[in-house]
Scaffold this motif. Structure first.
Motif, short mmCIF file in Angstrom:
data_model
loop_
_atom_site.label_atom_id
_atom_site.label_comp_id
_atom_site.label_asym_id
_atom_site.label_seq_id
_atom_site.Cartn_x
_atom_site.Cartn_y
_atom_site.Cartn_z
N ARG A 136 0.85 -1.19 0.00
CA ARG A 136 0.00 0.00 0.00
C ARG A 136 0.89 1.25 0.00
O ARG A 136 1.90 1.30 0.69
N VAL A 137 0.46 2.23 -0.76
CA VAL A 137 1.12 3.54 -0.76
C VAL A 137 0.45 4.39 0.32
O VAL A 137 -0.77 4.54 0.33
N ASN A 139 0.03 7.92 1.92
CA ASN A 139 0.22 9.36 1.69
C ASN A 139 -0.36 10.12 2.88
O ASN A 139 -1.57 10.14 3.08
N GLN A 144 7.58 15.06 -0.76
CA GLN A 144 8.76 14.24 -1.01
C GLN A 144 9.82 14.98 -1.83
O GLN A 144 10.84 14.39 -2.17
N GLY A 229 6.48 2.65 1.62
CA GLY A 229 5.28 1.91 1.30
C GLY A 229 4.99 0.90 2.39
O GLY A 229 5.91 0.38 3.04
N GLN A 231 4.44 -2.47 3.42
CA GLN A 231 4.68 -3.82 2.93
C GLN A 231 5.33 -4.63 4.04
O GLN A 231 5.81 -4.08 5.03
#
Length: 311
Positions: A136-137, A139, A144, A229, A231
């Motif tokens: 999953r990203v 935010n 950045q 991310g 993970q």
């Protein structure tokens, strides 16, 4: 001879040719090191209270990141997902302390360590069952983009993450150094039986420490999840705190800070300036080789107490 030249001379020649680039790499490493220190702090708090290395701390970091990202995927904004995830981590930490560790009070440390290994695998499986295993990203609104600071560039996210992590580390260090709970924690760390004899409730201290470790895991999970991310490799990133602890000392909060800075800066500099001589992937193993060297020459770490056994 070429190999020795590439190891011992070439990096310094590169630094001399581009000192601003070296400073840029060094600052990036130090900022990452602050985040390593944050993860290591969770290990230190539990080790100080129980004398046990909490193998599940990395899984707690991942677990927190999964819930935070999962709540946001459900349409909840980050400022709503954060308190919900805090609640989840508080329940989780207190549940682990009460269900798993409290029945094992005064058992040999190896039994408690094995219990945390079991908790780690349980949390990995539970996280996959609830949220799945896809990446999953995350935010959370932190930019950045690089920021120009004179001749060098620094990533804006690294600065914000380091400020957040550093603030939490400093607050917890002051809390455990100057508050009544902090003094009780140090007493428990020195001698469980002596602390009990003067009325310090060992089970309450354990519950507080595991709760704080859960909150630390949440902040670390959100920061690392937003950077890399969400993970399952995050659990392995969190275990980078192990060489941090070896360098700084397993019972030292300042040691966690200094150790994290050394590991963060050292691995970034080695990855950039030694990659041509040694090959890629230095960042993956540099911290562990440095920790091995410390184990050979100073096993108690920079700030750990030297163990003296009288016979």
């Amino acid at each position: 001879m070429d190999f020795l030249y590439n190891i011992l001379v070439a990096p310094f020649a590169m630094i001399g040719a581009a000192p601003s680039f070296f400073v840029e790499v060094l600052i990036g490493g130090l900022l990452s090191g602050v985040m390593y220190s944050l993860v290591a702090l969770g290990f230190v708090l539990i080790f100080k209270a129980s004398g046990v290395f909490n193998f599940a701390q990395g899984a707690m970091v991942l677990f927190a990141a999964l819930f935070f990202a999962g709540f946001m995927d459900k349409g909840i904004p980050w400022y709503g997902a954060l308190p919900l995830t805090v609640l989840v981590m508080l329940v989780l930490a207190m549940g682990i302390e009460r269900v798993v560790l409290r029945p094992l009070v005064n058992q040999p440390h190896i039994i408690l360590f094995m219990a945390t290994i079991g908790v780690s695998y349980f949390l990995d499986g539970l996280g996959q069952t609830i949220w799945g295993s896809e990446m999953r990203v995350l935010n959370i609104g932190i930019p950045q983009n690089p920021i120009n600071m004179g001749p060098i560039q620094v990533n804006a996210f690294d600065i914000v993450a380091a400020v957040v992590a550093g603030s939490l580390v400093a607050a917890l260090a002051l809390f455990f150094q100057y508050t009544r709970i902090g003094r009780a924690l140090r007493a428990v760390a020195d001698d469980h039986q002596a602390a009990l004899s003067v009325g310090i409730p060992l089970k309450t201290i354990w519950a507080i420490v595991w709760t704080v470790a859960g909150v630390v895991g949440l902040v670390a999970g959100v920061m690392w999840g937003a950077k890399l991310g969400v993970q399952f490799s995050l659990a392995m990133v969190a275990l980078k705190a192990l060489p941090v602890l070896i360098l700084g000392g397993f019972t030292s909060i300042p040691g966690a800070i200094v150790g994290g800075l050394i590991i963060g800066a050292g691995e970034k500099v080695a990855e950039v300036f030694w990659a041509d001589a040694i090959g890629g992937g230095i960042e993956d193993w540099f911290a562990y080789m440095l920790a091995l060297a410390f184990l050979l020459f100073r096993p108690q770490g920079l700030f750990g107490d030297k163990i003296i056994e009288r016979v």
